[in-house]
Each structure stands twice: as structure tokens, then as C-alpha cells.
Design an enzyme around this catalytic site. Structure first.
Site, PDB file in Angstrom:
ATOM      1  N   ASP A   4       0.910  -1.237   0.131  1.00  0.00           N
ATOM      2  CA  ASP A   4      -0.132  -0.129  -0.222  1.00  0.00           C
ATOM      3  C   ASP A   4       0.835   1.296   0.076  1.00  0.00           C
ATOM      4  O   ASP A   4       1.670   1.573   0.907  1.00  0.00           O
ATOM      5  CB  ASP A   4      -1.205   0.093   1.201  1.00  0.00           C
ATOM      6  N   GLU A  63      -1.790  -1.376  -5.896  1.00  0.00           N
ATOM      7  CA  GLU A  63      -2.986  -0.640  -6.466  1.00  0.00           C
ATOM      8  C   GLU A  63      -2.930  -0.213  -7.901  1.00  0.00           C
ATOM      9  O   GLU A  63      -1.801   0.257  -8.280  1.00  0.00           O
ATOM     10  CB  GLU A  63      -3.530   0.525  -5.489  1.00  0.00           C
ATOM     11  N   CYS A 104     -11.109  -2.858  14.646  1.00  0.00           N
ATOM     12  CA  CYS A 104     -12.515  -3.214  14.084  1.00  0.00           C
ATOM     13  C   CYS A 104     -13.310  -3.593  15.241  1.00  0.00           C
ATOM     14  O   CYS A 104     -12.873  -4.504  16.038  1.00  0.00           O
ATOM     15  CB  CYS A 104     -11.981  -4.768  13.176  1.00  0.00           C
ATOM     16  N   ASP A 151      -2.448   1.338   7.232  1.00  0.00           N
ATOM     17  CA  ASP A 151      -1.755   1.022   5.833  1.00  0.00           C
ATOM     18  C   ASP A 151      -1.498  -0.417   5.955  1.00  0.00           C
ATOM     19  O   ASP A 151      -1.630  -1.079   4.575  1.00  0.00           O
ATOM     20  CB  ASP A 151      -0.451   1.974   5.736  1.00  0.00           C
TER      21      ASP A 151
END
Length: 378
Positions: free
Chosen positions: A197, A281, A351, A361
Site C-alpha cells: 500500500d 493498487e 475493528c 496502511d
């Protein structure tokens, strides 16, 4: 992964420092000015013909014009024919790019005339004994220029197709060889898979938890650049002191550029030698730099150049580079897959569904890897 045998032809650039003597440098500078004149004249011909006749002048027509012009112009006769002809190919490419942008609905950017000192390179389109450029006695032989001292700091592997002789903003001369070579991969890279990332806070976070810190070469030198720019703006135009100030500023920019490229080369090489599959990405960098608040930091990081390096080095090393859609990779939990919205300022992923806590990241890098593995399995 299983063993594979594949063959791939690629073109690589090798860049070496040139040290022309005073006479050779003076001749090269004259050539650059003559090439600039050819470029501007060819551009004007196309522009005027379109405005007058509504038709495009072809490169073949301009090659005929150049051949005739040589008969009466000693400056045109001085430079090598390959170098002069290649200028017309540059004009043709400039117009092809212009029409492509028009067709795609982008900002067209009509080809511009080159001002004094704005034409910085010449190209010998053939390389080898008896051709425009070749090696002789450890030096670079340029037809009509002579033997030029060159620092060959590494071996060239492959067939040299063309050589570009260029002068940078700091006044240094370079030779850039376009080399074609065939890559034969007898064994795939069996290293582990990793997600990457790219970011600004960190240069990159990997799915295995490791971090590549952002060196921020431009930001670290920004104060010196501003001082050098102010110093240049205070000098009288056309003076020797202004030229000295300009060269000082150019050297600073060159240093930043070299530091950035060295960093990107080292990191991309380490990644392709360590990992067998690298998931990244699909970044729309052209669109991202339109954000004026982030444009400088994005350019400083050099993401586009880094991705290009990763792509060709992965092919050479037998590794696979998989590009995935970045949508949702930052918001989704890599542990349970639930959507966990967070602001850009929140640097830790927490979470509430599965209790996973880790760097945001790294979480994104794990999601990128998941997407890539899903693509591979499909």
C-alpha cells in the site's frame, strides 16, 4: 509456483557521464542550436500549412525540405544526417500526442516552439562500427564529433539500438543508450506473496507488517531550493552571476532527482528479489496530482516511477506484479471483511466486529493482497 521457461524482449536504458573537451562541447552546443532551428521551422511549417490549406504536412515532405535546405545551409551540413532527421520524428511524435489528447478529450497542449537553451539532446539512431555512434578505444565515437571520453561504470548487456547525447540543466553531458535484450526465465521466483500500500506518511506499508519509510528528498532540500531560487531571481538577466546562480539551482534539483531514483531502484530491486508475487493498487497518479495540496508530496514520493520499475524488474526476476482496484482497501477489515469507515487522520485500524487492531496502511496492504490472490485464483 512451478518452473517456467519463457523468453521476453525488453528495452533498457543505460546512462553514462560524458566528458567532451572544449572543442567537442562547442560543436555539440552548435548542433543543439541547429536542431532547435530545425524543430521550430518544421513546427512552423505544419502550423502555417494547416492554417492556410487545412492539411497536415507529413514527415516525408519535411525530410525532402531538409535535404534541399542542406544544400545551401552549412550549419545543416555540419551535423550528422541521423541527428537532423531524428528531429523531424520528434515533431511528428509531438503532433501525434497532441491529436491523441484531443481525441481523448484531454487538455490538448499544442506543441510549443523551443526557446534558446530549451533543446537539450540529440539522437544517433544507429549504433555500431561504421555508423553514427560506436565504441572505440574505451571512448564513445560520435560521427563528425570524434572520440568523447565516457565513464562506463557498468557493463552493457544486450544490443545497443540508439544513443542519446544530452546536456542537463547543470551543464553536464550524458550518453543514454537504448539497449534491447532478451530475458530468458528458466525458474519462477518462489518467494512469498505480499501486498503493498503506497502512501505519503510512509512510502509503503507491506502486508507482512514491514514499513518502507518515506525519505522525502524534496521536502528535506526545500529550504535550500527556496534560497537558491530567490538568489537567482535577484540576479541581472544575461549576467555571469545569474548563470552561476542558475547552475547552482539546477545542481540542487539534479541531486534530488538522483537521490529519489537511487532510493526507488534499491527498494524495487529488494522487493522483486524477496517476493514471488507483489500486489499493488492501480493508481491514477495523473488524477491525484491535480489535488494541489498533495501534488508536491505525491511527486516527491515518485509513485509512478516506482511502479514502472517494479513492473520491469519483476519480469526480469521471475516475480509477478498484480494490480488491483484500490476501492475499499482502506475501509475494509482485513480480518473479518466488515466495512470499518475511518477518517484519513485515523492512522490505526480498529475493528469493532473482530477486535483486529493494526496500522491502517498494513490493513490496506493485506486487503490488496487478498484481492490479488482472488484474481489469480479466478
Amino acid at each position: 509456483m512451478s518452473s517456467v521457461t519463457s523468453s521476453l524482449k525488453v528495452t533498457r536504458n543505460y546512462k553514462f557521464r560524458l566528458y567532451p573537451n572544449k572543442e567537442q562541447e562547442s560543436q555539440l552546443l552548435r548542433w543543439l542550436e541547429t536542431c532547435r532551428w530545425i524543430y521550430n521551422t518544421a513546427l512552423a511549417q505544419r502550423k502555417e500549412t494547416w492554417e492556410r490549406e487545412r492539411r497536415t504536412v507529413t514527415r516525408i515532405e519535411q525530410q525532402v525540405w531538409l535535404k534541399e535546405a542542406k544544400k545551401t545551409d552549412e550549419h545543416l551540413r555540419e551535423i550528422h544526417s541521423q541527428v537532423a532527421q531524428e528531429v523531424l520524428f520528434r515533431v511528428e511524435r509531438a503532433f501525434a500526442a497532441f491529436f491523441r489528447r484531443v481525441k481523448n478529450g484531454e487538455t490538448p497542449g499544442y506543441p510549443r516552439f523551443k526557446g534558446r537553451g530549451r533543446y537539450k539532446s540529440i539522437t544517433f539512431t544507429q549504433f555500431g562500427e561504421g555508423k553514427g555512434a560506436s565504441f572505440q578505444d574505451g571512448k564513445l565515437r560520435l560521427s563528425k564529433i570524434g572520440l568523447v571520453k565516457i565513464k562506463l561504470h557498468r557493463e552493457i548487456h544486450g544490443t545497443i539500438k540508439t544513443v542519446i547525447v544530452k546536456r542537463d540543466a547543470a551543464g553536464k553531458w550524458w550518453a543514454v543508450f537504448a539497449v534491447e535484450k532478451e530475458l530468458t526465465q528458466s525458474q519462477a521466483n518462489n518467494g512469498p506473496a505480499v501486498g503493498l500500500d503506497a502512501g505519503l506518511e510512509k512510502f509503503a506499508a507491506l502486508s507482512d507488517g514491514s514499513i518502507i519509510e518515506n525519505p522525502r528528498h524534496l521536502r528535506k532540500t526545500e529550504k535550500r531550493l527556496k534560497h537558491a531560487q530567490r538568489n537567482l531571481s535577484r540576479k541581472v538577466k544575461g549576467s555571469r552571476n545569474r548563470e552561476k546562480a542558475r547552475q547552482k539551482l539546477a545542481r540542487l534539483h539534479a541531486k534530488i532527482h538522483n537521490q529519489r531514483r537511487d532510493f526507488l531502484h534499491k527498494q524495487s530491486r529488494r522487493l522483486v528479489e524477496t517476493y514471488g508475487l507483489i500486489a499493488v493498487e492501480k493508481l491514477n497518479i495523473k488524477g491525484m496530482v491535480k489535488n494541489h495540496r498533495l501534488a508536491k508530496s505525491i511527486s516527491d514520493a515518485g509513485w509512478g516511477e516506482f511502479m514502472a520499475m517494479l513492473e520491469y524488474k519483476a519480469a526480469e526476476a521471475g516475480a509477478r506484479l498484480v494490480k488491483v482496484n484500490p476501492s475499499g482497501t482502506s475501509q475494509e477489515c482485513s480480518g473479518c471483511g466488515m466495512d470499518v469507515p475511518k477518517e484519513l487522520s485515523e492512522r490505526t485500524h480498529y475493528c469493532p466486529y473482530c477486535g483486529l487492531i493494526l496500522d491502517r496502511d498494513v490493513n490496506a496492504a493485506r486487503n490488496i493482497l487478498k484481492k490479488a490472490l482472488a484474481l489469480e485464483a479466478a
